[in-house]
Structures are given as structure tokens and as C-alpha cells.
Write a protein that holds these residues in place. Structure first.
Motif, short mmCIF file in Angstrom:
data_model
loop_
_atom_site.label_atom_id
_atom_site.label_comp_id
_atom_site.label_asym_id
_atom_site.label_seq_id
_atom_site.Cartn_x
_atom_site.Cartn_y
_atom_site.Cartn_z
N MET A 206 31.65 48.58 61.06
CA MET A 206 32.88 48.62 60.26
C MET A 206 33.47 47.22 60.11
O MET A 206 33.98 46.87 59.04
CB MET A 206 33.88 49.58 60.90
N ASP A 207 33.38 46.41 61.14
CA ASP A 207 33.90 45.03 61.04
C ASP A 207 33.12 44.23 60.01
O ASP A 207 33.69 43.47 59.21
CB ASP A 207 33.79 44.32 62.41
N ILE A 208 31.80 44.41 60.01
CA ILE A 208 30.96 43.65 59.07
C ILE A 208 31.24 44.11 57.64
O ILE A 208 31.35 43.29 56.72
CB ILE A 208 29.47 43.80 59.44
N MET A 209 31.38 45.42 57.46
CA MET A 209 31.70 45.93 56.12
C MET A 209 33.07 45.42 55.67
O MET A 209 33.30 45.16 54.48
CB MET A 209 31.69 47.47 56.10
N THR A 210 33.99 45.30 56.62
CA THR A 210 35.33 44.79 56.28
C THR A 210 35.25 43.33 55.84
O THR A 210 35.89 42.93 54.86
CB THR A 210 36.28 44.94 57.49
N ASP A 211 34.43 42.53 56.53
CA ASP A 211 34.23 41.14 56.11
C ASP A 211 33.61 41.09 54.71
O ASP A 211 34.01 40.28 53.86
CB ASP A 211 33.28 40.41 57.08
N ALA A 212 32.63 41.97 54.48
CA ALA A 212 31.97 42.01 53.17
C ALA A 212 32.99 42.38 52.09
O ALA A 212 33.05 41.76 51.02
CB ALA A 212 30.82 43.01 53.18
N ALA A 213 33.83 43.39 52.40
CA ALA A 213 34.85 43.82 51.42
C ALA A 213 35.80 42.68 51.10
O ALA A 213 36.18 42.47 49.94
CB ALA A 213 35.64 45.00 52.00
N SER A 214 36.15 41.92 52.12
CA SER A 214 37.08 40.82 51.91
C SER A 214 36.46 39.74 51.02
O SER A 214 37.10 39.22 50.10
CB SER A 214 37.45 40.27 53.29
N ALA A 215 35.19 39.42 51.28
CA ALA A 215 34.51 38.41 50.45
C ALA A 215 34.37 38.90 49.01
O ALA A 215 34.55 38.13 48.06
CB ALA A 215 33.14 38.10 51.05
N ILE A 216 34.07 40.19 48.85
CA ILE A 216 33.92 40.74 47.49
C ILE A 216 35.27 40.69 46.76
O ILE A 216 35.36 40.28 45.61
CB ILE A 216 33.38 42.19 47.55
N ALA A 217 36.32 41.12 47.46
CA ALA A 217 37.66 41.14 46.84
C ALA A 217 38.05 39.74 46.40
O ALA A 217 38.62 39.55 45.32
CB ALA A 217 38.68 41.70 47.83
N ASP A 218 37.75 38.74 47.22
CA ASP A 218 38.10 37.36 46.86
C ASP A 218 37.34 36.88 45.62
O ASP A 218 37.79 35.97 44.92
CB ASP A 218 37.79 36.40 48.02
N SER A 219 36.18 37.48 45.38
CA SER A 219 35.37 37.01 44.25
C SER A 219 35.78 37.66 42.93
O SER A 219 35.34 37.24 41.86
CB SER A 219 33.89 37.34 44.50
N ILE A 220 36.61 38.70 43.00
CA ILE A 220 37.02 39.40 41.78
C ILE A 220 38.26 38.70 41.25
O ILE A 220 39.30 38.71 41.89
CB ILE A 220 37.31 40.89 42.05
N LYS A 221 38.12 38.13 40.10
CA LYS A 221 39.24 37.32 39.61
C LYS A 221 40.27 38.13 38.82
O LYS A 221 41.29 37.61 38.42
CB LYS A 221 38.71 36.18 38.73
N ALA A 222 39.98 39.40 38.57
CA ALA A 222 40.93 40.21 37.81
C ALA A 222 42.20 40.43 38.62
O ALA A 222 42.15 40.52 39.84
CB ALA A 222 40.30 41.55 37.46
N GLU A 223 43.31 40.50 37.93
CA GLU A 223 44.58 40.72 38.62
C GLU A 223 44.67 42.16 39.12
O GLU A 223 45.12 42.42 40.22
CB GLU A 223 45.72 40.44 37.63
N ASN A 224 44.18 43.08 38.30
CA ASN A 224 44.26 44.49 38.65
C ASN A 224 42.87 45.07 38.81
O ASN A 224 42.09 45.06 37.85
CB ASN A 224 44.98 45.29 37.56
N TYR A 225 42.55 45.55 39.96
CA TYR A 225 41.24 46.16 40.16
C TYR A 225 41.31 47.16 41.32
O TYR A 225 42.24 47.13 42.12
CB TYR A 225 40.18 45.10 40.47
N LEU A 226 40.33 48.05 41.35
CA LEU A 226 40.19 48.96 42.49
C LEU A 226 38.81 48.72 43.08
O LEU A 226 37.83 48.58 42.35
CB LEU A 226 40.30 50.42 42.03
N LEU A 227 38.72 48.67 44.39
CA LEU A 227 37.44 48.43 45.06
C LEU A 227 37.25 49.48 46.15
O LEU A 227 38.17 49.76 46.91
CB LEU A 227 37.45 47.02 45.67
N SER A 228 36.05 50.06 46.20
CA SER A 228 35.76 51.09 47.20
C SER A 228 34.40 50.87 47.83
O SER A 228 33.50 50.28 47.21
CB SER A 228 35.71 52.48 46.55
N TYR A 229 34.25 51.39 49.05
CA TYR A 229 32.94 51.41 49.68
C TYR A 229 32.34 52.79 49.47
O TYR A 229 32.95 53.80 49.84
CB TYR A 229 33.05 51.10 51.19
N ALA A 230 31.16 52.83 48.82
CA ALA A 230 30.57 54.12 48.43
C ALA A 230 29.54 54.63 49.42
O ALA A 230 28.98 55.70 49.24
CB ALA A 230 29.90 53.95 47.06
#
Lengths: 321, 119
Positions: A206-230
Motif C-alpha cells: 500500500m505504501d508503494i502504491m501510494t508513492d506511485a499515486a503521488s507521482a502520477i498525480a504530480d504528472s497530471i497537469k490538468a486542474e480538475n481530474y479524478l484518479l483511481s487505483y483499479a
């Protein structure tokens, strides 16, 4: 299930309470304003399990209230259903971005309310599963592998940018065709997710997935977005089609972001997640299929990554499905 | 929930009938409130305050009326709310007020119709 219903029209609250009772939800409190709702929420010993919020209220509106509730640590994952009129659909995007899980439209219909409350139950079940998992992990790190499989969607409690996967699907199902046309889905796949899962304890995974989520979120330049782990190492983001998202740039930024963790991962004997970014998946204006297919397309594209042979304009492009 | 839902249980139907009566009882006050807002407008010339007040009243009526089975009333309340919201996005408050009078009259007609047919 302990529910708080908030609306500034007392008679509507009476109707809503009656409706909830008729659907066998008896533990329902009420508030006539957002301010009163916050007072009630903060005074509870046993937190609420679900919130039903009118969107349009005088003073602090339902969307602001939703944001305030989400900011409370104990309600980061509590299901929030917005109650709105059809004409307020413009607010729906804003509500989801504020953290709402779903919405129901006025006039209320008992059948629809039952369906929405089923969704609430499934989110609660997912949340309870995570809590149970955390307890099991606390008892024994080894228990995770038996408690949860790799392919299940996860709610990552520490990933603030993440929304439950069911909410992402709900969001697409609620968009009209025109609005769906103006959105795109991007898949991010952790190539070595299976290996990481096999070699990690539950907490580590879960910690590693959280780091991955954080890196992905930082790469999305859109102001409004939704991100989920599937699940299965797949993340999906929904963002505006006209945003300046570039899969190539995102890929580079994710790699750079995760690189900062390399020393820590090496020290822990863990592999850094390797993330592929897929080309955006879109839908046609006259496509009347299942809106959630766009998510599946994005996941497939995320697993493929960006083909090296593609022309640079395609690598950057929003070329559609 | 529409009162006429086929799956409504008898006790639910009874409770909803009580809520319908209370809603009808509240209509006179709602009409008077809108009349107060327009009177205040004539006195002060403050179109913005009047429009927001009328819009809020219409919004509340719309939310309850449709759910209690007063479809036409709910629809007219929603149209008035939309006329004000859309009007304020495009026109000055006074122009918006003049443009939404048709919808306001339609709503008042619907309110009177419900009152006239009430038991």
C-alpha cells in the motif's frame, strides 16, 4: 447505517426522512444548513457512515460543505451523495471534484434512491475491508496476501489525490454523451506491480502504491481530474479532453518523481515501481455504448504504454479511440 | 419519491399524504413571501435582492413539489429558477426581472391551481 441528511428546506427534509425510513434506513439525522451540519458532525462520538447533501443551499452550499467534510480525517472516505435538481448538472463536476461519490436528482424517486444507497453500501464495504486489512496488517504483516488479491481495487488511505474506483465509474455513468465526449481517460500501469505485490507485505504494498499515486498525480497537469487505483497495478485518471496532458511528458515526470525515492527503496530492498503511461482514451460524440468502456480502454492502453514507433504528434496527441 | 410510486407501502403513502397536506398548507406563505419580495422591490428598486429571493423560493418549491407529486408546479418553479439564473448571467437585474415575469406568473397560477383543488 448512520446517515446525516442536509437541506435548507424543512419540508424536503421531512420527505427525505420518510423516504429513507421506507427504504429501511432508520438512523438518519438532519441539518437545515451547512453550518448546522458541521456542528452536528463535529459533536458526534460515533461518526456518520454516509452524508446526503443538497447542492444548492443559502450560505455555505452543498459543494463547500462536501469539501469541508472531506477535510475531516475521519470522513476522508465516507460516502457522500449529493442531492440536486436536473438543472444543476453544471455543479456535478464540481461536486465530484470536491469529493462527492455520487448524486441523486430531484424529484426523488424511491427506486433511484435505493440504487444510490446500494452504491453507498458497496463503498462502505470497500472502506471496511481496508480497515479490516489495516487491523490484520497490524497483527501480522503476512496476513495481507491472504486478505486481498492483487487484482482488487484499493482505497489508499494516505493517497490524498485518489478517489475510490467505484466513484470514478459512477462519474462516467452520470455524464451525458456530450460531456463524456469532452473527457478523456488515461491509464497508468505498474509493470512490476505483480512482483512488488508478491515480495511485499500488505503495508509495504500500500505504501508503494501510494508513492506511485503521488507521482502520477504530480504528472497530471490538468486542474480538475479524478484518479483511481483499479487493481492489478492499474491507475486510471479522468481529465478534460482539452487539457494539455502529454503521455510522454507524464512518463518522464513520473520517472523523475519516483527516482527521488530510489535510495530509500534500495535501503528497504524494494524495487521502484516502473510505470507505463498509455495514450488517452476518448469516446465519440455519437457513441452510445457503456461509458465505463473508456476506463477499460485506458487500462489497456496503459498496459501497452507509449509505443516507441509512434510519431511524436501521436505520442503527445489526444487522437481518440 | 413520487407519491404515486407503485411500490409505495400503505404506511408510506399515508405519511406522504400528510406531507402533501403540509406542503399545500405552506403554499399561501410561499406566495406571500414572493409578493413581499416584489413589494420590497417596488419600494427600494433593488432588483438583485428580489431576484435572488424569488429564485431561492422557486428552488425550494421545485425541490419538494415534484417529489410530492405536484409535477406541473415543480416544473414551473424550476422554469422560473432557470429564467432568473440564466437571465442574471446575460442581462442586467432589471432586464432579467422583466424577462422572467411570464415564468413568475405561470408559477403563481400553478400555486393557485393547487390551492383550488386542495381538499
Amino acid at each position: 447505517m448512520k446517515i446525516l441528511a442536509v437541506d435548507d428546506e424543512p419540508l424536503f427534509l421531512d420527505v427525505l426522512m420518510q423516504l429513507m425510513h421506507s427504504c429501511n434506513y432508520h438512523d438518519v439525522d438532519r441539518a437545515g444548513s451547512a453550518r448546522e451540519a458541521m456542528e452536528i458532525i463535529e459533536s458526534q462520538v460515533q461518526p456518520f457512515d454516509c452524508f446526503l447533501l443538497d447542492v444548492q443551499m443559502e450560505g455555505m452550499d452543498g459543494i463547500q460543505l462536501c469539501r469541508r467534510i472531506r477535510a475531516l480525517p475521519e470522513h476522508r472516505l465516507t460516502p457522500i451523495v449529493m442531492i440536486t435538481a436536473m438543472t444543476e448538472k453544471a455543479y456535478v463536476d464540481e461536486a465530484f471534484l470536491a469529493g462527492a461519490n455520487d448524486y441523486v436528482t430531484k424529484p426523488l424517486d424511491r427506486t433511484e434512491v435505493k440504487v444510490r444507497m446500494s452504491m453507498v453500501k458497496s463503498i462502505l464495504s470497500e472502506r471496511n475491508h481496508v480497515k479490516l486489512l489495516a487491523k490484520q496488517i497490524a497483527r501480522s504483516e503476512e496476513s495481507h496476501s491472504a486478505a486481498r488479491t492483487f487484482d482488487e481495487p484499493l482505497i489508499l488511505e494516505d493517497a490524498e489525490s485518489l478517489t475510490p474506483f467505484t466513484t470514478l465509474e459512477n462519474y462516467l455513468l452520470k455524464l451525458g454523451n456530450m460531456r463524456l465526449f469532452t473527457s478523456m481517460a488515461v491509464g497508468f500501469h505498474i509493470e512490476n506491480g505483480g512482483d512488488i505485490y508478491d515480495k511485499s507485505s500488505g503495508l509495504e504494498f500500500m505504501d508503494i502504491m501510494t508513492d506511485a499515486a503521488s507521482a502520477i498525480a504530480d504528472s497530471i497537469k490538468a486542474e480538475n481530474y479524478l484518479l483511481s487505483y483499479a487493481g492489478s497495478g492499474d491507475f486510471v485518471a479522468i481529465l478534460p479532453r482539452l487539457s494539455s496532458f502529454s503521455a510522454t511528458v507524464a512518463q518522464e515526470q513520473i520517472e523523475a518523481g519516483l527516482e527521488e525515492f530510489r535510495a530509500i527503496y534500495m535501503e528497504d530492498g524494494q524495487a521502484l515501481p516502473r510505470i507505463r503511461v498509455g495514450r488517452p482514451a476518448t469516446t465519440g460524440l455519437l457513441a452510445f455504448g457503456d461509458p465505463t468502456r473508456m476506463i477499460q480502454d485506458a487500462i489497456s492502453r496503459g498496459r501497452q504504454g507509449i509505443p516507441n514507433t509512434l510519431h511524436s504528434s501521436e505520442r503527445l496527441g489526444v487522437l481518440g479511440a | 419519491m413520487n407519491v404515486g410510486s407503485e411500490d409505495a407501502k400503505p404506511d408510506v403513502a399515508e405519511a406522504m399524504a400528510g406531507l402533501r397536506s403540509r406542503f399545500i398548507d405552506s403554499l399561501v406563505d410561499r406566495i406571500l413571501h414572493m409578493e413581499d419580495l416584489t413589494s420590497e422591490l417596488r419600494r427600494t428598486g433593488d432588483y438583485t435582492t428580489a431576484l435572488y429571493g424569488i429564485s431561492a423560493s422557486a428552488h425550494r418549491i421545485a425541490g419538494v413539489a415534484g417529489t410530492l407529486g405536484f409535477g406541473a408546479l415543480g416544473s414551473n418553479a424550476r422554469k422560473l429558477e432557470e429564467a432568473i439564473t440564466d437571465g442574471l448571467a446575460q442581462y442586467e437585474p432589471r432586464e432579467t426581472f422583466l424577462r422572467m415575469r411570464t415564468q413568475l406568473e405561470a408559477l403563481l397560477d400553478s400555486l393557485e391551481a393547487v390551492l383550488e383543488t386542495a381538499p
